[in-house]
Design an enzyme around this catalytic site. Structure first.
Site, PDB file in Angstrom:
ATOM      1  N   ARG A 164      36.394  47.834  50.744  1.00 37.65           N
ATOM      2  CA  ARG A 164      37.536  47.148  51.385  1.00 37.65           C
ATOM      3  C   ARG A 164      38.612  48.146  51.840  1.00 37.65           C
ATOM      4  NH1 ARG A 164      34.138  43.727  50.848  1.00 37.65           N
ATOM      5  NH2 ARG A 164      34.445  41.541  50.275  1.00 37.65           N
ATOM      6  N   SER A 238      38.595  36.107  49.459  1.00 34.14           N
ATOM      7  CA  SER A 238      39.011  36.702  48.177  1.00 34.14           C
ATOM      8  C   SER A 238      40.441  37.201  48.294  1.00 34.14           C
ATOM      9  CB  SER A 238      38.129  37.902  47.834  1.00 34.14           C
ATOM     10  OG  SER A 238      36.792  37.523  47.783  1.00 34.14           O
ATOM     11  N   GLU A 334      43.666  42.092  48.056  1.00 29.17           N
ATOM     12  CA  GLU A 334      43.008  42.695  49.223  1.00 29.17           C
ATOM     13  C   GLU A 334      43.623  42.151  50.505  1.00 29.17           C
ATOM     14  OE1 GLU A 334      39.527  40.846  51.418  1.00 29.17           O
ATOM     15  OE2 GLU A 334      38.611  41.359  49.509  1.00 29.17           O
TER      16      GLU A 334
END
Ligand code: EPU
Length: 338
Positions: A164, A238, A334
């Site tokens: 990520r 997420s 994130e």
């Protein structure tokens, strides 16, 4: 080129947060982008570039310029015996691009089916799912420098991809606007069905030699069963990254919590399933005002209708705190908080 003022960003972020942008321009071509860079002082001006708005949490009205990337186009730029090189412009919807590749039998991104967002945002956080990340197939990224108005091509290595992560979240942040991504895809598929859930779906359908279409369909059905559709329930996938910790630490946590979910990522490190940690702290399915942690996937925070960005952020921080208290592990968002 049309500059809109004081427009609601609600349709432009998948959390569905209703805040305004002071100025808003849609970018439909490279020439348009070059004109914007030339005309507006993007270096010193408060500027936010959005694609599908699927990885941002807007906490207040945006007092600067929002640029909505909407350049479209997909083309085959070259090929060799084994590969095709497909260039997709930044404004293409990611999932539509995946389907285009699957339908043409260009293999390598089928595991990334149904991820919301646009092609241009994909390299920013090296999108990944079901054992595949775009770093595996990204050949190069084309971007414009907002200071010099010159094009720069980032090779795969120059993108500095990680979990990520990429250069676009660090050194290159705010300095470049991504206009296209070229993918190096396989003509003869080597499907990746390492992820248990994909194998389960294929087995249930008695598929022994899966095609990339089979894999794409399996991923779509898994995602649809676990992840809320942002068009129905606002969310940004997420909310946190899965934390990576030293394996030693993981083993001592495992003594205390034998069911803890972890995957070895290197000789020394183990990645923990943040969803499991959050669930163990009692958040899964919990509704807090207009927000909450999703009932089928604790890692996904949702907007039940009229949540503000701050409400979601407050919940995220409470979750982060309780995970730290119980496990001594810090989970990092994130999602980009604006
Ligand atoms: N788990 C729980 N409770 C939960 C959620 C998960 O116990 O509420 C445990 C389960 O044991 C499961 C494990 O966590 O075996 C992993 O769960 P899952 O397969 O759903 O994947 P994830 O690690 O939670 C990551 C990505 C997703 C991606 C999936 C599939 C991150 C931060 N998220 O989630 O990406 O779709 O793997 O590969 O790495 C996204 O980034 O927005 C995203 C959705």
């Amino acid at each position: 080129m049309i500059v809109k003022t004081k427009i609601s960003l609600k349709p432009y972020n998948t959390f569905g947060i209703d805040v305004n942008a002071a100025d808003f321009i849609e970018i439909n071509s490279i020439e348009g982008l070059k004109f914007i860079i030339e005309t507006f002082d993007l270096v010193n001006r408060h500027t936010l570039v959005i694609g599908g708005g699927s990885n941002i949490l807007l906490t207040k009205n945006y007092d600067g310029l929002v640029l909505k990337m909407a350049i479209l186009g997909i083309e085959k730029v070259s090929e060799d015996a084994e590969h095709v090189y497909i260039k997709a412009m930044a404004g293409e919807a990611w999932h539509q691009f995946v389907l285009y590749c699957v339908n043409n039998n260009y293999a390598g991104i089928e595991n990334l089916s149904l991820i919301p967002g646009c092609v241009g945002a994909a390299p920013m956080q090296n999108i990944g799912a079901y054992g595949v990340e775009i770093k595996d197939t990204c050949f190069e990224v084309e971007a414009y420098n907002v200071e010099t108005n010159e094009q720069k091509i980032f090779s795969n290595a120059e993108c500095k991809f990680g979990y990520r992560e990429s250069i676009f979240k660090h050194e290159a942040k705010g300095k470049y606007i991504i206009t296209s991504v070229t993918f190096k895809l396989l003509k003869q598929a080597k499907v990746n069905v390492s992820y248990g859930a994909i194998q389960d779906v294929l087995r249930s359908k008695n598929i022994e030699n899966p095609t990339i279409k089979n894999v794409s369909d399996a991923v779509i059905s898994i995602r649809e069963s676990k992840l809320p559709n942002p068009k129905v329930l606002g969310n940004a996938g997420s909310f946190f990254k899965n934390p990576e910790i030293p394996t030693e630490e993981y083993l001592s946590l495992k003594e205390k919590f034998p069911a803890i979910v972890g995957y070895k990522t290197s000789e020394t490190n183990t990645k923990l399933a943040a969803g499991w940690l959050i669930e163990q702290c009692g958040w899964k399915g919990k509704v807090v005002g207009n927000t909450g942690s999703h009932k089928d996937q604790a890692l996904v925070l949702v907007n039940y209708g009229n949540a503000t960005g701050n409400e979601i952020w407050k919940l995220a921080m409470q979750i982060q705190e309780s995970v730290f208290e119980k496990f001594g592990v810090t989970i990092i968002p994130e999602v980009n908080v604006i």
